[in-house]
Write an enzyme that holds these catalytic residues in place. Sequence first.
Site, PDB file in Angstrom:
ATOM      1  N   HIS A 106       0.810  -1.227   0.000  1.00  0.00           N
ATOM      2  CA  HIS A 106       0.000   0.000   0.000  1.00  0.00           C
ATOM      3  C   HIS A 106       0.839   1.271   0.000  1.00  0.00           C
ATOM      4  O   HIS A 106       0.340   2.346   0.323  1.00  0.00           O
ATOM      5  CB  HIS A 106      -0.949  -0.001   1.205  1.00  0.00           C
ATOM      6  CG  HIS A 106      -1.909  -1.158   1.182  1.00  0.00           C
ATOM      7  ND1 HIS A 106      -2.431  -1.715   2.331  1.00  0.00           N
ATOM      8  CD2 HIS A 106      -2.421  -1.869   0.156  1.00  0.00           C
ATOM      9  CE1 HIS A 106      -3.233  -2.709   2.005  1.00  0.00           C
ATOM     10  NE2 HIS A 106      -3.241  -2.834   0.685  1.00  0.00           N
ATOM     11  N   ASN A 149      -2.502 -12.862  16.270  1.00  0.00           N
ATOM     12  CA  ASN A 149      -3.414 -11.732  16.411  1.00  0.00           C
ATOM     13  C   ASN A 149      -3.933 -11.755  17.844  1.00  0.00           C
ATOM     14  O   ASN A 149      -3.883 -12.773  18.513  1.00  0.00           O
ATOM     15  CB  ASN A 149      -4.577 -11.874  15.406  1.00  0.00           C
ATOM     16  CG  ASN A 149      -5.238 -10.541  15.107  1.00  0.00           C
ATOM     17  OD1 ASN A 149      -5.678  -9.846  16.037  1.00  0.00           O
ATOM     18  ND2 ASN A 149      -5.314 -10.155  13.850  1.00  0.00           N
TER      19      ASN A 149
HETATM   20  C1  BV8 Z   1      -8.712  -1.853  -5.071  1.00  0.00           C
HETATM   21  C2  BV8 Z   1      -2.916   2.913   2.521  1.00  0.00           C
HETATM   22  C3  BV8 Z   1      -9.873  -1.664  -7.124  1.00  0.00           C
HETATM   23  C4  BV8 Z   1      -3.638   4.190   2.793  1.00  0.00           C
HETATM   24  C5  BV8 Z   1      -4.617   1.168   2.650  1.00  0.00           C
HETATM   25  C6  BV8 Z   1     -12.425  -7.001  -3.284  1.00  0.00           C
HETATM   26  C7  BV8 Z   1     -11.417  -6.940  -4.241  1.00  0.00           C
HETATM   27  C8  BV8 Z   1     -10.771  -5.738  -4.503  1.00  0.00           C
HETATM   28  C9  BV8 Z   1     -11.120  -4.573  -3.779  1.00  0.00           C
HETATM   29  C10 BV8 Z   1     -12.113  -4.645  -2.826  1.00  0.00           C
HETATM   30  C11 BV8 Z   1     -12.752  -5.848  -2.582  1.00  0.00           C
HETATM   31  N1  BV8 Z   1     -13.664  -5.622  -1.599  1.00  0.00           N
HETATM   32  C12 BV8 Z   1     -13.591  -4.340  -1.205  1.00  0.00           C
HETATM   33  C13 BV8 Z   1     -12.689  -3.709  -1.953  1.00  0.00           C
HETATM   34  C14 BV8 Z   1     -12.365  -2.278  -1.848  1.00  0.00           C
HETATM   35  C15 BV8 Z   1     -11.227  -2.029  -0.862  1.00  0.00           C
HETATM   36  C16 BV8 Z   1     -11.347  -2.839   0.395  1.00  0.00           C
HETATM   37  O1  BV8 Z   1     -10.662  -3.831   0.576  1.00  0.00           O
HETATM   38  N2  BV8 Z   1     -12.193  -2.380   1.309  1.00  0.00           N
HETATM   39  C17 BV8 Z   1     -12.304  -3.056   2.579  1.00  0.00           C
HETATM   40  C18 BV8 Z   1     -12.439  -2.018   3.687  1.00  0.00           C
HETATM   41  C19 BV8 Z   1     -13.491  -4.004   2.499  1.00  0.00           C
HETATM   42  N3  BV8 Z   1      -9.967  -2.306  -1.492  1.00  0.00           N
HETATM   43  C20 BV8 Z   1      -9.396  -1.328  -2.199  1.00  0.00           C
HETATM   44  O2  BV8 Z   1      -9.932  -0.255  -2.404  1.00  0.00           O
HETATM   45  C21 BV8 Z   1      -8.022  -1.609  -2.787  1.00  0.00           C
HETATM   46  N4  BV8 Z   1      -8.077  -1.176  -4.153  1.00  0.00           N
HETATM   47  O3  BV8 Z   1      -9.036  -2.982  -4.949  1.00  0.00           O
HETATM   48  O4  BV8 Z   1      -8.987  -1.082  -6.169  1.00  0.00           O
HETATM   49  C22 BV8 Z   1      -9.277  -1.400  -8.424  1.00  0.00           C
HETATM   50  C23 BV8 Z   1      -8.714  -2.463  -9.137  1.00  0.00           C
HETATM   51  C24 BV8 Z   1      -8.221  -2.202 -10.400  1.00  0.00           C
HETATM   52  C25 BV8 Z   1      -8.245  -0.898 -10.927  1.00  0.00           C
HETATM   53  C26 BV8 Z   1      -8.768   0.156 -10.171  1.00  0.00           C
HETATM   54  C27 BV8 Z   1      -9.272  -0.083  -8.913  1.00  0.00           C
HETATM   55  C28 BV8 Z   1      -6.959  -0.762  -2.126  1.00  0.00           C
HETATM   56  C29 BV8 Z   1      -6.811  -1.136  -0.697  1.00  0.00           C
HETATM   57  C30 BV8 Z   1      -5.629  -0.351  -0.095  1.00  0.00           C
HETATM   58  C31 BV8 Z   1      -6.162   0.767   0.782  1.00  0.00           C
HETATM   59  N5  BV8 Z   1      -5.029   1.445   1.450  1.00  0.00           N
HETATM   60  N6  BV8 Z   1      -3.574   1.802   3.220  1.00  0.00           N
HETATM   61  C32 BV8 Z   1      -3.355   4.673   4.189  1.00  0.00           C
HETATM   62  O5  BV8 Z   1      -2.915   3.899   5.062  1.00  0.00           O
HETATM   63  O6  BV8 Z   1      -3.578   5.873   4.401  1.00  0.00           O
HETATM   64  S1  BV8 Z   1      -5.359  -0.091   3.502  1.00  0.00           S
HETATM   65  C33 BV8 Z   1      -5.180   0.120   5.177  1.00  0.00           C
HETATM   66  O7  BV8 Z   1      -5.916  -0.979   5.759  1.00  0.00           O
HETATM   67  C34 BV8 Z   1      -3.784  -0.044   5.747  1.00  0.00           C
HETATM   68  O8  BV8 Z   1      -2.790  -0.292   4.784  1.00  0.00           O
HETATM   69  C35 BV8 Z   1      -3.940  -1.260   6.653  1.00  0.00           C
HETATM   70  O9  BV8 Z   1      -2.803  -1.974   6.817  1.00  0.00           O
HETATM   71  C36 BV8 Z   1      -4.940  -1.984   5.874  1.00  0.00           C
HETATM   72  C37 BV8 Z   1      -5.542  -3.229   6.373  1.00  0.00           C
HETATM   73  O10 BV8 Z   1      -5.938  -3.088   7.688  1.00  0.00           O
HETATM   74  P1  BV8 Z   1      -5.120  -3.952   8.766  1.00  0.00           P
HETATM   75  O11 BV8 Z   1      -3.670  -3.775   8.498  1.00  0.00           O
HETATM   76  O12 BV8 Z   1      -5.636  -5.333   8.792  1.00  0.00           O
HETATM   77  O13 BV8 Z   1      -5.457  -3.164  10.046  1.00  0.00           O
HETATM   78  P2  BV8 Z   1      -6.779  -3.300  10.928  1.00  0.00           P
HETATM   79  O14 BV8 Z   1      -6.823  -2.125  11.840  1.00  0.00           O
HETATM   80  O15 BV8 Z   1      -7.948  -3.614  10.043  1.00  0.00           O
HETATM   81  O16 BV8 Z   1      -6.518  -4.610  11.792  1.00  0.00           O
HETATM   82  C38 BV8 Z   1      -5.494  -4.612  12.758  1.00  0.00           C
HETATM   83  C39 BV8 Z   1      -5.420  -6.033  13.242  1.00  0.00           C
HETATM   84  O17 BV8 Z   1      -4.355  -6.122  14.182  1.00  0.00           O
HETATM   85  C40 BV8 Z   1      -6.680  -6.473  13.962  1.00  0.00           C
HETATM   86  O18 BV8 Z   1      -7.006  -7.789  13.539  1.00  0.00           O
HETATM   87  C41 BV8 Z   1      -6.265  -6.475  15.446  1.00  0.00           C
HETATM   88  O19 BV8 Z   1      -6.922  -7.508  16.172  1.00  0.00           O
HETATM   89  C42 BV8 Z   1      -4.805  -6.799  15.332  1.00  0.00           C
HETATM   90  N7  BV8 Z   1      -3.964  -6.295  16.433  1.00  0.00           N
HETATM   91  C43 BV8 Z   1      -4.108  -5.136  17.129  1.00  0.00           C
HETATM   92  N8  BV8 Z   1      -3.098  -5.027  18.032  1.00  0.00           N
HETATM   93  C44 BV8 Z   1      -2.322  -6.137  17.886  1.00  0.00           C
HETATM   94  C45 BV8 Z   1      -2.870  -6.947  16.873  1.00  0.00           C
HETATM   95  N9  BV8 Z   1      -2.331  -8.118  16.504  1.00  0.00           N
HETATM   96  C46 BV8 Z   1      -1.207  -8.510  17.144  1.00  0.00           C
HETATM   97  N10 BV8 Z   1      -0.614  -7.784  18.126  1.00  0.00           N
HETATM   98  C47 BV8 Z   1      -1.146  -6.600  18.519  1.00  0.00           C
HETATM   99  N11 BV8 Z   1      -0.539  -5.902  19.504  1.00  0.00           N
END
Ligand code: BV8
Length: 237
Positions: free
Chosen positions: A116, A210
């Site tokens: 990303h 996790n």
């Molecule tokens: C795209 C940069 C299309 C920006 C980020 C299916 C297929 C394709 C796309 C989609 C799809 N379904 C939905 C989509 C759209 C979207 C998407 O995925 N939405 C989600 C919300 C459903 N995807 C997109 O838009 C992607 N683009 O597919 O474009 C396309 C294709 C062709 C041509 C044109 C267009 C782009 C996705 C990238 C977005 N950018 N980051 C920024 O950061 O400012 S994503 C962002 O979320 C971060 O990078 C982050 O890393 C990422 C994922 O979240 P996690 O890392 O998992 O973090 P989260 O908080 O969710 O979870 C933390 C975890 O840690 C938890 O489980 C927690 O329990 C655990 N935890 C907490 N503390 C600890 C721990 N574990 C261990 N130890 C601890 N101490």
Amino acid sequence: MIKKAREAILHCRRLRVLTGAGISAESGVPTFRGANGLWGKYNVMELATPEAFQRNPELVWKFYNWRREVIAKVKPNPAHKALVDLEKIIPDFLLITQNVDGLHQQAGNKNMVELHGNIWWVKCTTCEYLAQDRSIPLPSLPTCPKCSSLLRPNVVWFGEALDPEVLDKAIEAIENTEVLLVIGTSAVVQPAASLIWLAKEKGALIIEINIEKTEASEIADITLLGKAGEVLPQLVK
Ligand code: BV8
Ligand code: ZN
């Protein structure tokens, strides 16, 4: 379970690691979906999009400047360090991170891809200009030194495609690995999360670390519930 995971990791030749925001949580970087939500009053889903930048670039830059300030103050935690130790002992290692905070590079990992992008890099909205810029804060509307157009953070926004070369490198590595270590990700964001299912399909052993169960837990062979900073060092020592 820890023992089984340790054996699997230390005896494998090809290991891939997929990390998410959870690996940086113990460094003090807020996660996206954690209890404290992401970044206080800012809603990431509204701001980390090309539409938001189009509509209000100043607000989006305010959001990124604020995140840069937070990230500049933190340092890698024992989980990041454990992955550096792991890279030294595994013959064929690749770290695939969803994080944009640059903490893995700061800790010393070399063989890695950033799915990303990276919050410390800026790119021009018009020409090919792309550079690392760690100034804090950047001007409220930073402009390109080459063509004076508006600069944007070099991160992948929601609705934007990932860099195909980066994604291909991750897919190629995932398609031939013995073990995939999945750390600190809710396994919700696509297409990053789909790499876990792909690894499973190709017969890799999936080990998840996790603090709670996730979407990926159902296909993980081993799920170690605990903080990455506490669990990971036990797997590597
Ligand atoms: C795209 C940069 C299309 C920006 C980020 C299916 C297929 C394709 C796309 C989609 C799809 N379904 C939905 C989509 C759209 C979207 C998407 O995925 N939405 C989600 C919300 C459903 N995807 C997109 O838009 C992607 N683009 O597919 O474009 C396309 C294709 C062709 C041509 C044109 C267009 C782009 C996705 C990238 C977005 N950018 N980051 C920024 O950061 O400012 S994503 C962002 O979320 C971060 O990078 C982050 O890393 C990422 C994922 O979240 P996690 O890392 O998992 O973090 P989260 O908080 O969710 O979870 C933390 C975890 O840690 C938890 O489980 C927690 O329990 C655990 N935890 C907490 N503390 C600890 C721990 N574990 C261990 N130890 C601890 N101490
Ligand atoms: Zn330019």
